[in-house]
Design an enzyme around this catalytic site. Sequence first.
Site, mmCIF file in Angstrom:
data_model
loop_
_atom_site.group_PDB
_atom_site.id
_atom_site.type_symbol
_atom_site.label_atom_id
_atom_site.label_comp_id
_atom_site.label_asym_id
_atom_site.label_seq_id
_atom_site.Cartn_x
_atom_site.Cartn_y
_atom_site.Cartn_z
ATOM 1 N N TYR A 199 6.045 -39.352 -33.234
ATOM 2 C CA TYR A 199 5.295 -38.729 -32.134
ATOM 3 C C TYR A 199 3.822 -39.063 -32.308
ATOM 4 O O TYR A 199 3.281 -38.924 -33.400
ATOM 5 C CB TYR A 199 5.497 -37.209 -32.162
ATOM 6 C CG TYR A 199 4.588 -36.442 -31.214
ATOM 7 C CD1 TYR A 199 5.059 -35.994 -29.984
ATOM 8 C CD2 TYR A 199 3.255 -36.166 -31.543
ATOM 9 C CE1 TYR A 199 4.222 -35.308 -29.112
ATOM 10 C CE2 TYR A 199 2.423 -35.486 -30.677
ATOM 11 C CZ TYR A 199 2.918 -35.058 -29.463
ATOM 12 O OH TYR A 199 2.093 -34.376 -28.592
ATOM 13 N N GLU A 257 0.433 -39.146 -24.415
ATOM 14 C CA GLU A 257 1.448 -38.748 -25.395
ATOM 15 C C GLU A 257 2.598 -39.747 -25.421
ATOM 16 O O GLU A 257 3.104 -40.138 -24.370
ATOM 17 C CB GLU A 257 1.986 -37.354 -25.027
ATOM 18 C CG GLU A 257 2.955 -36.786 -26.040
ATOM 19 C CD GLU A 257 3.574 -35.475 -25.552
ATOM 20 O OE1 GLU A 257 3.128 -34.412 -26.005
ATOM 21 O OE2 GLU A 257 4.504 -35.533 -24.716
#
Length: 390
Positions: free
Chosen positions: A109, A198
């Site tokens: 991530y 993101e």
Amino acid sequence: MRGRLARALDLYEYQGKELFAKYGIPVSEGRLATTPEEARSAADALGGTVVVKAQVLTGGRGKAGGIKLAATSGEAAERAREILGMDIRGHVVRKVWIERASEIEREYYLSIAFDRSAKKLLFMFTTEGGVDIEEVASSNPDALVRLHVDPLVGFRPWHGRRLVYGAGVEDPSEQKQVAAIAAKLYEAFTGCEAMLAEINPLIVTPEGDVRALDAKFTVDDNALFRHPDLAELRDVDAADPLETLAREKSVTYVKLDGDVGVLGNGAGLTMATVDVVSFVGGRAADFCDLGGGGDAEGVVDALEVITRDPQVRSIFFNIFGGITRCDEVARGILQALGQMGIEHPIVVRLDGTNAEEGRRLLREADAPNLYAEATMLEGARRAVELAQAG
Ligand code: GDP
Ligand code: MN
């Protein structure tokens, strides 16, 4: 509250990935499709196993069944047929993104957002990606690297190293790739004046290649005038029609859920007005900021947007005259009423520069649906009362 006071443009995954590709962040090759037939030819063109992905402006598509693998183009068409039209948390799927399927060894991530209290950009990186980042943050906070970047200093190579070492990435080639992607994500973020970038998951393939498998990218609406190419990416079909109308008329407007149409001059006063309406037991139908203007044209435009909302029962004008003169606003309101024939009760509170003159103009106009009040609190009470009576 349905609308957001912070204005933002969310990109679809495929738009985010096209942007990533422009900045040199590796993504899988893909095509957009709006019908099963288009999905079939996209899969044919890509060859091999593909993944069919619902394009909606909400996360968790995988869990909702909006992401499916397809081994053949016929299967891709079938999966697209299932996914198109699907409702994912109130978002109807109108487009699917077909991309060459990836083999996944690990899921990481990586994101950049604002940390407003620190007045810095904040990188977050963890090797425990693929799941909700909030989950990682609460169950395994040590696995999540948080790293600030001072905007005056900018991204430096050591930031990248701090991220990969902090998260315990051991393979040197992987370290290099992740650090390079972080640098490029920073460029994309600042270059587009984004509010959020993101990648979840950022995958590592069995061959050791690192690639963005998902993209969430939000651009600051207030900076869009500097980025016409990004402004064009807005999906007008997915936007609130009232907010679209407002944008066309350059009215600062956010749709809310109540029945008192709120209009103020200045964002601070307008927000306070929304609060005072709640304080006296009502609910604002919108946030609408006249800005420094208050001329007739601006008032007409704002009233047009506000009264287009069928939930609106009364309207509360809250004007504090500073640079904006109250007599100007009063003339604007009267001219707007003359032009538009509004039947909603309109409560007007005028205070500040030329307030007396403004109130006199309103009184003399003697309009049956116009109510002048001297304070914000009384004005809000009256507007809420009228909304509930109407
Ligand atoms: P989200 O659920 O909306 O966040 O959508 P993502 O694009 O993040 O996909 C969710 C999950 O689907 C990923 O975490 C992967 O596990 C899986 N997935 C997506 N694309 C692929 C792919 O190309 N190959 C494989 N094997 N899985 C994929
Ligand atoms: Mn994701």
